[in-house]
Design an enzyme around this catalytic site. Sequence first.
Site, mmCIF file in Angstrom:
data_model
loop_
_atom_site.group_PDB
_atom_site.id
_atom_site.type_symbol
_atom_site.label_atom_id
_atom_site.label_comp_id
_atom_site.label_asym_id
_atom_site.label_seq_id
_atom_site.Cartn_x
_atom_site.Cartn_y
_atom_site.Cartn_z
ATOM 1 N N ASP A 143 0.822 -1.206 0.000
ATOM 2 C CA ASP A 143 0.000 0.000 0.000
ATOM 3 C C ASP A 143 0.860 1.262 0.000
ATOM 4 O OD1 ASP A 143 -2.859 0.981 0.531
ATOM 5 O OD2 ASP A 143 -1.754 1.988 2.136
ATOM 6 N N GLU A 199 14.839 -14.397 2.091
ATOM 7 C CA GLU A 199 15.174 -15.316 3.196
ATOM 8 C C GLU A 199 14.296 -16.557 3.122
ATOM 9 O OE1 GLU A 199 14.491 -13.131 6.806
ATOM 10 O OE2 GLU A 199 15.807 -11.493 6.177
HETATM 11 C C1 GLC Z 1 -4.300 3.043 -0.701
HETATM 12 C C2 GLC Z 1 -5.493 2.116 -0.618
HETATM 13 C C3 GLC Z 1 -6.671 2.893 -0.106
HETATM 14 C C4 GLC Z 1 -6.335 3.377 1.291
HETATM 15 C C5 GLC Z 1 -5.052 4.198 1.278
HETATM 16 C C6 GLC Z 1 -4.527 4.450 2.665
HETATM 17 O O1 GLC Z 1 -4.455 4.012 -1.660
HETATM 18 O O2 GLC Z 1 -5.724 1.521 -1.867
HETATM 19 O O3 GLC Z 1 -7.830 2.126 -0.091
HETATM 20 O O4 GLC Z 1 -7.386 4.133 1.795
HETATM 21 O O5 GLC Z 1 -4.027 3.590 0.561
HETATM 22 O O6 GLC Z 1 -3.949 3.306 3.196
#
Ligand code: GLC
Length: 592
Positions: free
Chosen positions: A225, A277
Site C-alpha cells: 500500500d 530469506e
Molecule cells: C491506498 C489504498 C486505499 C487506502 C489508502 C490508505 O491508496 O488503496 O484504499 O485508503 O491507501 O492506506
Amino acid sequence: MTERSGPTGRSEHRRAVVERCRAMAPWWHSMTVYQVYPRSFMDSNGDGIGDLPGIVQRLDHLVDLGVDTLWVSPFFTSPQEDFGYDVSDYCDVAPEYGKLADADHLIEEAHRRGLRVLFDLVLNHTSHEHPWFVESRSSRDNPKADWYIWRDGRGPGGRKPPNNWRSVAEITSGWQWGEERQQWYLASFLPCQPDLNWRNDEVREEMFRSVRFWLERGVDGFRLDMFGDITKDPEFRDLNLRPTMVGGIPRIWDRSPIQNTDDNVELARELRAVCREFDDVGGPVGDGPGAADRERILIGEVFGSAEQLRRFLAGGDGLQLVFLFDFLTFRYDPKWVRARIEEFEQTFPWPAQPTYVLENHDRTRLLDRVGGDVAKARVLATLLLTLRGVPTVYQGQEIGQSNTFIPLADAKDPIVKTYFPWMPEAVNSRLKERLNRDEVRTPMQWDPSPTVGFTEPGVTTWLPVNEDRRTANVETQSADADSLLSLYKALFAARSQHRALHEGRLDLVPGTPKGTLAWVRSDGEERVLVAANLGRDAALVPTGGPASVLVATDRAVQLTNGSASLPAPSVWLPANSAVVLLLDGPDDSVGA
Ligand code: GLC
Ligand code: CA
C-alpha cells in the site's frame, strides 16, 4: 540451433536465448490477480460484513474464473476508520473478519486449489490507535517517541505546521497537531493514519518482523500500500507548485521530495531481501522444485510515470512488479491505448513485466466509465487479458458490477467525511472520478436475490446492495454463454492454454484500419493475433493468413479466408468488438 554469423544470425541467437529463458520464467511472470475486498466478498456468519471464512467458501469462484492468484485487501486488527488500511496490529486478524487461524486456513485452502495468495501490507502508516502511536504521542521522550514523524511547528507556540507538505488529497496540510507533545505528526493519507518513521531502525526491524510473520505462514507475497510515499526528504524541504495529472488524478504540488525517493527504492531492495530469506522455505503451490517457483513477490501501489516507477524494480533486486494505473482512467480510443502499450513495452521490456489494471477498490467501476456500454467493457476485458503483463481483476468486475449510487451524506468512506464534507451532491454526481469509494465496495453479487448470496436473507449488509444485481450476478451469468462472466472465463482459459498469451512477446501490428488496433503475441512457433475495434464502424482487419477463433466478444465477428472480392484473409469486427485468433504457421506478414 545452427550457428550463423552476421547481424541476422546474432539477433536470431538472442531471440533463441530469450525463448529459452522464458521457459524458466518465475511463476509471477504469468500470474493473473483477483482482488478481494474482504468486507464485501462473502459473509459467513450473517452479521452483514464479509469475512475470511466467507472468502474460503467462495474460493472456487476464482478457480472457475481461471485466475491463479488471490490478493486480499487488509483484514488485520484495525479500528476500521479506513476499513482496514489503518492497522493497529499487523500480526493478528480483526475480530469481524475472523481469527488468526482463519487466515492460516485461507492460505491453506487457496494453496490446496493451486491458488497463490497475496496479502496487503500497509507500511506507510499505522492506525492512530496502534499501541506504538499511542505511546509515541504521549511524550517527547518515550521509547517510541521517534517511531513516527514528529516535528516542531513554526510561528508563535509552534502552532503552524513545520512545512507545506500536503496530505494525498492535497487540499489540507499533511501535518496534525499532537496536544500531549505540543508537536506535529505527519499523516500523508488521513489524520487517523500517522506515517511511520522508516528512518528509525527499530521501526524497520519491527515492520520486517511482521513481514516475516506472514511469510512464515506461507503467504506468497504482498501488495504494498502507498509504497512510493514511505521515505520522505530527510531535510523536510517544502514542496513546489507544479500542477500535473498522475494516473488520471490532478496533482497540484510537485511531490518529488515526498514520493518515489531514492531511499524508497532502497527500501524496495531491503524488503526483497527479507522475502529472499524464504526462497528455500516450502514450495507452496509449486509445479516444480525450482527456486523460481517458490519466489515470494512484491507488487507496489505507486504513482508516477512508468519511467519513475520502473526504478522500484531496482534492476531485479527490488519489487517484482509495480501497478501501472493509467488504464484506471483509460481513454476509449485506439490511439491512446496504443500509446500506453508502446510506453509500457518500452519501459518494462522482458524480463520485466508491465501490469494492467482497470478497476480496484478505490476507483470508479469501468462500466461507469463507458456509459454502461457492456460491449465496450467486453473489449476492455479482452485487452486486459491478452496484453503482455500481469492483469488484475477486482471483485465484481467480471460480472460488470457498476457503481452503486450512495449519497455523500450517507458515505462511510473517510475520504468523503474528512476532506469533502462540503461537496454538493450535484457536483459530485457529475465528477468522472466519484469521491465516495463506498460506491465500488458494495457486496459482491453471487445471485439475484436481495442479499445477493453475500449474506443470509433479511440481513442488512454493511453497504447497500446494487440494484444491477438482477443481471450482474455470478449465478445468472454462469448460465449464460454470452455473459460478461463467460467471456472472462474464456479469456482466462485461452490465456493459460496458450503460452504465447501468458509468456510470449508482444508486437503491435502497424497500419490497421481506423478505429482498430491489433497485436501479435508469440512464443516459439505459436502466434496469437488480438484485434480490437474501438471505432463506431465495423472494420476488416487482415490476419495475414489462415487463423482460427479462440475467443470473440461478439457473435457477429467473422473470419473471411480470402475470396475474389476480399483477397486477403481478414477478420470482420463490428463496432466495439474484439477477437483473439490463433494463427496457423509462423508467418510474419500480419497487417502487411
Ligand atoms: C491506498 C489504498 C486505499 C487506502 C489508502 C490508505 O491508496 O488503496 O484504499 O485508503 O491507501 O492506506
Ligand atoms: Ca461476517
